[in-house]
Design an enzyme around this catalytic site. Structure first.
Site, PDB file in Angstrom:
ATOM      1  N   CYS A  92      -8.357 -13.978  11.142  1.00 57.00           N
ATOM      2  CA  CYS A  92      -7.013 -13.934  10.549  1.00 57.00           C
ATOM      3  C   CYS A  92      -6.054 -14.882  11.257  1.00 57.00           C
ATOM      4  O   CYS A  92      -5.060 -15.293  10.668  1.00 57.00           O
ATOM      5  CB  CYS A  92      -6.483 -12.503  10.567  1.00 57.00           C
ATOM      6  SG  CYS A  92      -6.547 -11.742  12.204  1.00 57.00           S
ATOM      7  N   ASP A 109     -11.065 -11.027  15.214  1.00 55.53           N
ATOM      8  CA  ASP A 109      -9.617 -10.912  15.432  1.00 55.53           C
ATOM      9  C   ASP A 109      -9.420 -10.789  16.947  1.00 55.53           C
ATOM     10  O   ASP A 109     -10.391 -10.542  17.686  1.00 55.53           O
ATOM     11  CB  ASP A 109      -9.082  -9.665  14.696  1.00 55.53           C
ATOM     12  CG  ASP A 109      -7.560  -9.529  14.754  1.00 55.53           C
ATOM     13  OD1 ASP A 109      -6.879 -10.476  15.206  1.00 55.53           O
ATOM     14  OD2 ASP A 109      -7.041  -8.459  14.351  1.00 55.53           O
ATOM     15  N   ARG A 111       7.312  -6.642   8.625  1.00 54.63           N
ATOM     16  CA  ARG A 111       6.286  -6.613   9.682  1.00 54.63           C
ATOM     17  C   ARG A 111       6.865  -5.815  10.838  1.00 54.63           C
ATOM     18  O   ARG A 111       7.884  -6.175  11.414  1.00 54.63           O
ATOM     19  CB  ARG A 111       5.936  -8.029  10.144  1.00 54.63           C
ATOM     20  CG  ARG A 111       5.190  -8.028  11.473  1.00 54.63           C
ATOM     21  CD  ARG A 111       4.620  -9.363  11.843  1.00 54.63           C
ATOM     22  NE  ARG A 111       3.470  -9.680  11.010  1.00 54.63           N
ATOM     23  CZ  ARG A 111       2.575 -10.626  11.294  1.00 54.63           C
ATOM     24  NH1 ARG A 111       2.689 -11.339  12.398  1.00 54.63           N
ATOM     25  NH2 ARG A 111       1.567 -10.864  10.484  1.00 54.63           N
ATOM     26  N   HIS A 140      -2.919  -4.333   7.648  1.00 48.55           N
ATOM     27  CA  HIS A 140      -2.487  -5.709   7.350  1.00 48.55           C
ATOM     28  C   HIS A 140      -3.040  -6.068   5.961  1.00 48.55           C
ATOM     29  O   HIS A 140      -3.918  -6.921   5.828  1.00 48.55           O
ATOM     30  CB  HIS A 140      -3.021  -6.650   8.435  1.00 48.55           C
ATOM     31  CG  HIS A 140      -2.346  -7.985   8.471  1.00 48.55           C
ATOM     32  ND1 HIS A 140      -1.280  -8.331   7.660  1.00 48.55           N
ATOM     33  CD2 HIS A 140      -2.594  -9.091   9.248  1.00 48.55           C
ATOM     34  CE1 HIS A 140      -0.909  -9.565   7.946  1.00 48.55           C
ATOM     35  NE2 HIS A 140      -1.682 -10.047   8.895  1.00 48.55           N
ATOM     36  N   GLN A 142      -3.234  -9.762   4.415  1.00 46.13           N
ATOM     37  CA  GLN A 142      -4.251 -10.580   5.075  1.00 46.13           C
ATOM     38  C   GLN A 142      -5.607 -10.423   4.378  1.00 46.13           C
ATOM     39  O   GLN A 142      -6.268 -11.417   4.055  1.00 46.13           O
ATOM     40  CB  GLN A 142      -4.381 -10.135   6.549  1.00 46.13           C
ATOM     41  CG  GLN A 142      -5.471 -10.829   7.310  1.00 46.13           C
ATOM     42  CD  GLN A 142      -5.152 -12.289   7.565  1.00 46.13           C
ATOM     43  OE1 GLN A 142      -4.089 -12.597   8.073  1.00 46.13           O
ATOM     44  NE2 GLN A 142      -6.056 -13.195   7.215  1.00 46.13           N
ATOM     45  N   ARG A 179      -3.100 -17.123   2.317  1.00 47.30           N
ATOM     46  CA  ARG A 179      -2.015 -16.144   2.492  1.00 47.30           C
ATOM     47  C   ARG A 179      -0.865 -16.502   1.552  1.00 47.30           C
ATOM     48  O   ARG A 179      -0.241 -15.636   0.939  1.00 47.30           O
ATOM     49  CB  ARG A 179      -1.520 -16.145   3.945  1.00 47.30           C
ATOM     50  CG  ARG A 179      -2.538 -15.696   4.977  1.00 47.30           C
ATOM     51  CD  ARG A 179      -2.860 -14.220   4.850  1.00 47.30           C
ATOM     52  NE  ARG A 179      -1.665 -13.411   4.918  1.00 47.30           N
ATOM     53  CZ  ARG A 179      -1.004 -13.100   6.046  1.00 47.30           C
ATOM     54  NH1 ARG A 179      -1.462 -13.518   7.208  1.00 47.30           N
ATOM     55  NH2 ARG A 179       0.079 -12.344   6.006  1.00 47.30           N
TER      56      ARG A 179
END
Ligand code: CP
Ligand code: NVA
Length: 311
Positions: A265, A225, A106, A133, A136, A293
């Site tokens: 998310c 988000d 990340r 991402h 996700q 996830r």
């Protein structure tokens, strides 16, 4: 089916069939993992987890996923490595390949991750960059399948910034037959150059609609988000003003399909992009989404990292 040495840097690195294989495996493994009946297919395998940004879900779900397969993980911050300052990403990829069996990273710069992956002989998995991402959205699609039966034919409306999560939804729309709509203020769309890149190998049913009320009409999935992503903290005040008409609240949810689901998310800024009533309400599936996830990433590791038994 094993996918061989392959990186997971973007959803568009995979064909629709390969993505469906990952989703099928995640759905099949989920009840086994929850009842502690999952075989240890990857004993001794080590996942190196590099984090240059904070995380709750990504860090913990990746570390648990490899443990559930019989392996272990290392949590590495940039204080140890210094990618781009102390170490060239090429050397990081080559050296880590001698120690661990896969890398999850990340960070900020997608190109740095691509360089690292190109110089690694082990799979590299994107745990979020400024650009994308992908894990996700794979977990999100798994969640949609669980609640709706299929992603096919869905109308997914993303309310907010044309950011890493929105771009990954666009990538998913280039592989699966659903409608993806971004609603944002002018100036916060997905960059035109990225859309052109997606169009080179896919034909997503994608539209940008400025008016959030028009956009969410008949939506099956309303997705939010944060308005300022990690790394954009200095723009927070400007963005709070720009996005103030884009809050997901009961009035907006009422315009979606009667059985619409609310997704996010997480982390969420309650009272900004979404109200408590929506996040905690009957439409919300955000905690299933967070749980998935773990299941989707375990499937990705199972298929990308050579183990001892077929998954
Ligand atoms: N959704 C998500 O990636 O959460 P974290 O930032 O906590 O990992
Ligand atoms: N767009 C957000 C997603 C967090 C999971 C960010 O990059 O901060």
């Amino acid at each position: 089916m094993k996918l061989g040495k392959k990186d997971f840097l973007s959803i568009r690195d995979f064909s629709r069939d390969e993505l469906r294989t990952i989703l099928d495996l995640a759905i099949r493994q989920k009840p086994l993992a929850k009842s502690f009946r999952l075989p240890h297919s990857h004993p001794g395998r080590v996942l190196g987890c590099i984090f240059h940004k904070p995380s709750l879900r990504t860090r913990i779900s990746f570390e648990i996923a490899i443990r559930q397969l019989g392996g272990s993980s290392l949590y590495i911050t940039d204080r140890e490595i210094g990618i781009g300052s102390r170490e060239d990403p090429k050397d990081v990829g080559a050296v880590l390949s001698r120690y661990v069996d896969a890398i999850m990273i990340r960070t900020f710069d997608q190109r740095m991750v691509q360089t690292l992956a190109a110089n690694a002989s082990i799979p590299v998995i994107n745990g979020l960059t400024d650009l994308l991402h992908p894990c996700q959205i794979m977990g999100d699609i798994m969640t949609v399948i669980e609640h709706r039966g299929s992603i096919d034919g869905a109308k997914v409306v993303f309310i907010g910034d044309g950011n890493n999560v929105a771009r990954s939804w666009l990538n998913a729309a280039a592989r699966f037959p659903f409608t993806f709509i971004l609603t944002s203020p002018e100036g916060y769309q997905i960059d035109e150059s990225y859309i052109e890149e997606v169009l080179t190998d896919g034909d997503p049913d994608y539209r940008w609609i400025e008016d959030p009320r028009e956009a969410v009409r008949d939506a099956d999935i309303v997705y939010a988000d944060v308005w300022a992503s990690m790394g954009q903290e200095t723009e927070k005040e400007i963005r709070l003003r720009a996005f103030k008409e884009y809050q997901v609240n009961e009035r907006l949810m009422a315009l979606a399909s009667p059985g619409a689901f609310f997704m996010h998310c997480l982390p969420a800024h309650r009272g900004e992009e979404v109200t408590d009533v929506v996040l905690d309400g009957s439409h919300s599936i955000v905690y299933d989404e967070a749980e998935n996830r773990l299941h989707i990433q375990r499937a990705i590791i199972s298929l990308l990292v050579p183990g001892e038994t077929e998954s």
